[in-house]
Design an enzyme around this catalytic site. Structure first.
Site, PDB file in Angstrom:
ATOM      1  N   GLN A 196      -9.216  -4.252   8.341  1.00  0.00           N
ATOM      2  CA  GLN A 196      -8.293  -3.785   9.373  1.00  0.00           C
ATOM      3  C   GLN A 196      -8.845  -2.561  10.104  1.00  0.00           C
ATOM      4  O   GLN A 196      -8.085  -1.777  10.685  1.00  0.00           O
ATOM      5  CB  GLN A 196      -6.927  -3.474   8.756  1.00  0.00           C
ATOM      6  CG  GLN A 196      -6.265  -4.693   8.132  1.00  0.00           C
ATOM      7  CD  GLN A 196      -4.871  -4.399   7.624  1.00  0.00           C
ATOM      8  OE1 GLN A 196      -3.965  -4.074   8.391  1.00  0.00           O
ATOM      9  NE2 GLN A 196      -4.679  -4.512   6.312  1.00  0.00           N
ATOM     10  N   LYS A 230       0.815  -1.217   0.000  1.00  0.00           N
ATOM     11  CA  LYS A 230       0.000   0.000   0.000  1.00  0.00           C
ATOM     12  C   LYS A 230       0.854   1.274   0.000  1.00  0.00           C
ATOM     13  O   LYS A 230       0.612   2.190  -0.792  1.00  0.00           O
ATOM     14  CB  LYS A 230      -0.901  -0.008   1.240  1.00  0.00           C
ATOM     15  CG  LYS A 230      -1.710   1.254   1.427  1.00  0.00           C
ATOM     16  CD  LYS A 230      -2.268   1.333   2.840  1.00  0.00           C
ATOM     17  CE  LYS A 230      -1.154   1.549   3.838  1.00  0.00           C
ATOM     18  NZ  LYS A 230      -1.647   1.824   5.195  1.00  0.00           N
ATOM     19  N   THR A 231       1.865   1.319   0.867  1.00  0.00           N
ATOM     20  CA  THR A 231       2.692   2.530   0.955  1.00  0.00           C
ATOM     21  C   THR A 231       3.420   2.791  -0.360  1.00  0.00           C
ATOM     22  O   THR A 231       3.539   3.936  -0.804  1.00  0.00           O
ATOM     23  CB  THR A 231       3.711   2.395   2.109  1.00  0.00           C
ATOM     24  OG1 THR A 231       3.006   2.142   3.324  1.00  0.00           O
ATOM     25  CG2 THR A 231       4.527   3.665   2.259  1.00  0.00           C
ATOM     26  N   ASP A 267      -4.906   8.120   3.489  1.00  0.00           N
ATOM     27  CA  ASP A 267      -4.422   6.796   3.870  1.00  0.00           C
ATOM     28  C   ASP A 267      -5.222   6.284   5.070  1.00  0.00           C
ATOM     29  O   ASP A 267      -5.787   7.069   5.836  1.00  0.00           O
ATOM     30  CB  ASP A 267      -2.933   6.878   4.218  1.00  0.00           C
ATOM     31  CG  ASP A 267      -2.292   5.512   4.357  1.00  0.00           C
ATOM     32  OD1 ASP A 267      -2.921   4.514   3.963  1.00  0.00           O
ATOM     33  OD2 ASP A 267      -1.151   5.445   4.874  1.00  0.00           O
ATOM     34  N   GLU A 268      -5.255   4.969   5.261  1.00  0.00           N
ATOM     35  CA  GLU A 268      -5.968   4.333   6.392  1.00  0.00           C
ATOM     36  C   GLU A 268      -7.397   4.878   6.507  1.00  0.00           C
ATOM     37  O   GLU A 268      -7.864   5.244   7.590  1.00  0.00           O
ATOM     38  CB  GLU A 268      -5.198   4.571   7.707  1.00  0.00           C
ATOM     39  CG  GLU A 268      -3.766   4.073   7.700  1.00  0.00           C
ATOM     40  CD  GLU A 268      -3.647   2.552   7.757  1.00  0.00           C
ATOM     41  OE1 GLU A 268      -4.687   1.868   7.717  1.00  0.00           O
ATOM     42  OE2 GLU A 268      -2.508   2.054   7.823  1.00  0.00           O
ATOM     43  N   ARG A 280       0.250  -9.819  10.829  1.00  0.00           N
ATOM     44  CA  ARG A 280       1.522  -9.152  11.131  1.00  0.00           C
ATOM     45  C   ARG A 280       2.698 -10.091  10.865  1.00  0.00           C
ATOM     46  O   ARG A 280       3.852  -9.645  10.815  1.00  0.00           O
ATOM     47  CB  ARG A 280       1.596  -8.717  12.609  1.00  0.00           C
ATOM     48  CG  ARG A 280       0.557  -7.718  13.102  1.00  0.00           C
ATOM     49  CD  ARG A 280       0.431  -6.512  12.224  1.00  0.00           C
ATOM     50  NE  ARG A 280      -0.610  -6.710  11.235  1.00  0.00           N
ATOM     51  CZ  ARG A 280      -0.697  -6.051  10.083  1.00  0.00           C
ATOM     52  NH1 ARG A 280       0.208  -5.165   9.755  1.00  0.00           N
ATOM     53  NH2 ARG A 280      -1.692  -6.279   9.247  1.00  0.00           N
TER      54      ARG A 280
END
Length: 758
Positions: A255, A32-33, A224-225, A615
């Protein structure tokens, strides 16, 4: 263009599709980043968009700095001109320029949480309200929640539902406090963190010329997020992008785990309703985890009804199955997890930093910390202090220490006015000076305080002295747990924490209960004789000595990053580790008992579990205990429903669980671990590591009055063994038993639960 090389097809499409509304559903570990970074770089380098016309909103300064550095690597110093940062930092910048429109000076002060709570305490005192009912933390969170829903103090006080709710909670004046608080902030030219977003919405609502100005400045808006945005944040971004509609939101509904902070998952689930021409791109390839981990996570999140469907997959190796560790108790759980980490390091050349232990609540760190310390495994706590360094724990320990040692001046200074009893710092300092001048102990001076300080303070000190004397008697009469429980209740600390029903308050209350659980374990673990002929000393002073030795400060260098990471799952979001242990997988703990009131709450807990599993890069370990100390009592535990939701082919579990028969879980029973326990491995400090024993189906303690040498016995915890010696000397009858997996133990037969096998 070099930066486009190496992108998969959906990533390439997300980077190069620049016009119109777009939603990028970014699965865990999907890059994503990288996509966000290159999309901004592409706008500037390929589309010749002025960086000043791009607004990129993140949730942490760290994320913003990382993105800016990556973009600068592609396009150079022009990256510094992008409007990029957290919601609060970006809109504080806008408010500085436009503050006059809403009556604020451009140099307005920003209050942090402590500033806000201090002001609230002042208002509560001025209104002559009960500061135990109107605790600053409770009031602050109530006001914050209202602002995040864009409810002003005027609207709050005009709403009958808020008034009814406050009255039922015995805080009918909360609306008045909100009003005075808002007016004081305005008068002082100050905004708190919530005001930065609240006032931005007010600015754009009431001054359309200002909104129009920024709508034409920010021709491209990226968030973002997005699944973590609240109503206030969503409306700001929606209004800013209303002219160009070049809005790109990135997130993963799977998430979304911050509803308790005001995040609204409906923002991402219903985004298409606001933008009928929305383009949706799904990043579904996971580059982080093994196939087993990805598929297990998919099987879990599939149980949620409220979600945006996607098919996360990976081309990584198959990997190992998720391992399920079963333990008898939470204390045993800590030992098994710590031993497993030690074994994984030795067998697979992992470093400490390759491991993370994740838990649902901060209070669970205690057993993990103690077990890691005993194996000399370095660790760090993220998002919280080490268990015994937390304020509420240190407060109660100080009460215990001063009740035992009345000359402990540091403990005295910590507790004499906690909870508040009208003994100020000036008074305490005066008493200390008198004690030093006359070479007296502080305790002696306290008992004659009426000769030194004025009446009201002297009376309060007299009550405090009487309280400590009562605690000292309790310590002499009772075992450590009874004394600790009396001190926790009698001091008022427990009641004070219980009255604070905020998330933070509940955490602090649970932490104190966890400390009391540790004392109860200390008292209950009375079978093993560590030396001498008398039973183990169960007094509070002995417990405090053990804790002091256990929690002595390590002399590690501050720059040593090779440490196991301990943190709550909420804090782990956005991070990754080679190996992840998720502990406390039990009903009412995870999922939390507080999150079982509705499907929406339960689905958020399931998303939290999804975040925890994803994770991990290589291995996931799930751990649960059959019993756990809760509120001073040992309670039976039931494995979490989430364990049963994992497709059985992705998990190795106990021989029988949930009606399935599969291969048994690796409960740290390899020959390597056994050698560790027997002292033949290179780390003799593990000689007490536990190998879980499941008692026989017909297990029942036998009458041991006729127990003899050479008899075979079974212990519910240590398993099978042979009696090698009976000691009838002294006041207590003891037996020495050599257990198959635990070596030699000396047991008090009046306490030991042994089944004799003939």
């Amino acid at each position: 263009m070099d930066y486009l090389e190496g992108l998969n097809e959906p990533q390439h499409k997300a980077v190069t599709t620049t016009e119109g509304p777009m939603m990028i559903i970014a699965g865990a570990g999907s890059g994503k980043t990288r996509v966000l970074t290159y999309r901004i770089a592409h706008l500037i380098k390929s589309k010749s968009i002025d960086p000043f016309n791009i607004l990129s909103l993140t949730f942490t300064n760290k994320a913003a700095a990382e993105m800016r550095n990556r973009i600068e690597g592609v396009i150079g110093s022009e990256a510094r001109n992008i409007w990029m940062g957290t919601f609060h930092s970006v809109f504080a910048r806008i408010l500085r320029s436009e503050a006059a429109h809403i009556g604020y000076p451009s140099n307005f002060t920003i209050y942090d949480a402590d500033d806000s709570k201090s002001l609230i305490r002042t208002i509560v005192k001025e209104l002559n309200l009960d500061d135990k009912l109107y605790k600053a933390n409770i009031v602050f969170n109530r006001i914050s929640g209202a602002k995040n829903r864009l409810v002003s103090y005027k609207e709050y006080n005009a709403n009958p539902a808020f008034k009814t709710d406050d009255a039922q909670n015995r805080r009918p004046e909360l609306g008045k406090i909100y009003k005075i608080y808002a007016e004081r902030c305005f008068k002082a030219g100050a905004m708190d963190f919530d005001d930065l977003l609240f006032n931005t919405n007010i600015l754009f609502r009431d001054h359309l010329e200002v909104l129009n100005k920024y709508q034409h400045r920010f021709k491209y808006v990226m968030v973002d997020e997005f699944q973590d945005t609240n109503i206030s944040q969503y409306l700001i971004t929606k209004n800013l992008s209303a002219v160009s509609e070049n809005i790109c939101v990135v997130g993963d509904d799977a998430q979304s785990i911050y509803a308790f902070r005001g995040a609204d998952i409906q923002n991402i689930l219903n985004f298409e309703k606001d933008y009928p021409t929305l383009k949706v791109i799904k990043l579904e390839q996971n580059y982080r985890s093994t196939k087993n981990i990805v598929n297990a996570a998919n099987s879990i999140i599939g149980y949620n009804k409220a979600q945006l469907k996607k098919n996360v997959w990976t081309s990584n190796d198959e990997g190992t199955q998720i391992e399920l560790i079963k333990s008898a108790s939470d204390n045993e759980e800590g030992k098994l997890v710590a031993t497993s980490i030690f074994e994984e390091k030795a067998q697979h050349q992992f470093h400490n930093k390759d491991f993370a232990v994740l838990y649902r609540t901060n209070s669970q760190s205690r057993a993990m910390e103690e077990s890691l310390r005993k194996l000399n495994i370095k660790y760090k706590i993220i998002g919280g202090l080490s268990f015994y360094q937390r304020k509420e724990i240190k407060d109660l320990l100080a009460y215990m220490r001063f009740s035992i040692n009345h000359n402990d001046e540091e403990s005295l200074k910590r507790i004499i006015n906690l909870p508040k009893r009208g003994i100020g710092t000036t008074t305490v300092n005066k008493l200390i000076v008198v004690a030093n001048e006359h070479n007296k102990s502080i305790w002696e001076v306290l008992q004659h305080a009426n000769q030194i300080v004025p009446g009201r303070a002297a009376n309060a000190i007299g009550e405090f002295v009487a309280l400590i004397k009562r605690f000292a008697i309790e310590i002499e009469k009772n075992d450590a747990y009874e004394a600790a429980n009396t001190i926790a209740k009698g001091s008022g600390l427990l009641q004070d924490l219980y009255a604070d029903r905020t998330v933070e308050g509940l955490n602090r209350y649970e932490n104190v209960q966890e400390l009391l659980n540790a004392v109860k374990e200390f008292v209950d673990n009375e079978e093993e004789v560590t030396g001498g002929e008398e039973p183990k000393d169960k007094q509070l002073g002995t417990f405090l000595q053990e804790i002091t030795l256990l929690t002595g400060q390590d002399r590690d260098d501050d720059d040593d990053n090779d440490k196991v990471t301990l943190m709550t799952i909420h804090m782990a979001k956005g991070l990754e580790f080679k190996n992840v242990y998720i502990v406390g997988m039990e009903e009412d703990l995870f999922p939390s008992q507080m999150m079982l009131n509705s499907r929406a709450d339960l689905e958020e807990e399931r998303r939290l579990f999804y975040v925890a599993i994803t994770r991990a890069e290589q291995k996931v370990f799930l751990s649960y205990a059959l019993s756990r100390y809760r509120f001073g009592r040992l309670k039976s535990c039931e494995p979490s429903r989430f364990i049963d939701e994992i497709d059985p082919k992705f998990i190795k579990e106990s021989s029988k669980f949930g009606g399935r028969t599969t291969q048994p879980v690796t409960q740290v029973t390899s020959q390597y671990a056994k050698n560790l326990v027997r002292g033949s491995a290179t780390k003799p400090s593990i000689n007490k590591a536990s190998l879980q024993h499941t008692p026989s189906a017909d297990f029942a303690p036998s009458d041991t009055s006729n127990l003899q040498e050479s008899m075979k016995v079974e212990h519910p915890k240590f398993g099978f063994g042979k009696v090698t010696e009976i000691d009838n000397s002294g006041t207590s009858r003891k037996a020495t038993v050599v257990f198959d997996n635990f070596g030699e133990k000396t047991l008090l037969l009046s306490f030991a639960k042994l089944k004799i096998h003939t």
